[in-house]
Motif scaffolding. Sequence first.
Motif: not given
Length: 79
Positions: A4-13, A15-18, A40-45, A47-56
């Motif tokens: 399973l891929k657990l996802i955290w969404d980050f939005r705004g200018p 987002a990628a760095q966060t 783990t990983g980061v995916e830029e969806l 310009e203003h929405h990037t996710i970080a994830y952890l697979v378990v």
Amino acid sequence: MRLLKLIWDFRGPGAAQTAIHHEKHLKEYAFAKALTTQITGVEELSEHHTIAYLVVKEDEMKPVRDALKPHRGQVYTEK
């Protein structure tokens, strides 16, 4: 056993760095808790929405979910 891929969404200018910073903490957590997978990983969806994830593994999901409070999750499929 499903992964399973657990996802955290980050939005705004910033987002990628966060998301990149958050991924570092996810890696530390996975190592400290000796999780079966260390994916783990980061995916830029956009310009203003990037996710970080952890697979378990599915049987490890509940304690990780309760401790880290991801925004959402999905079944993990390798690309």
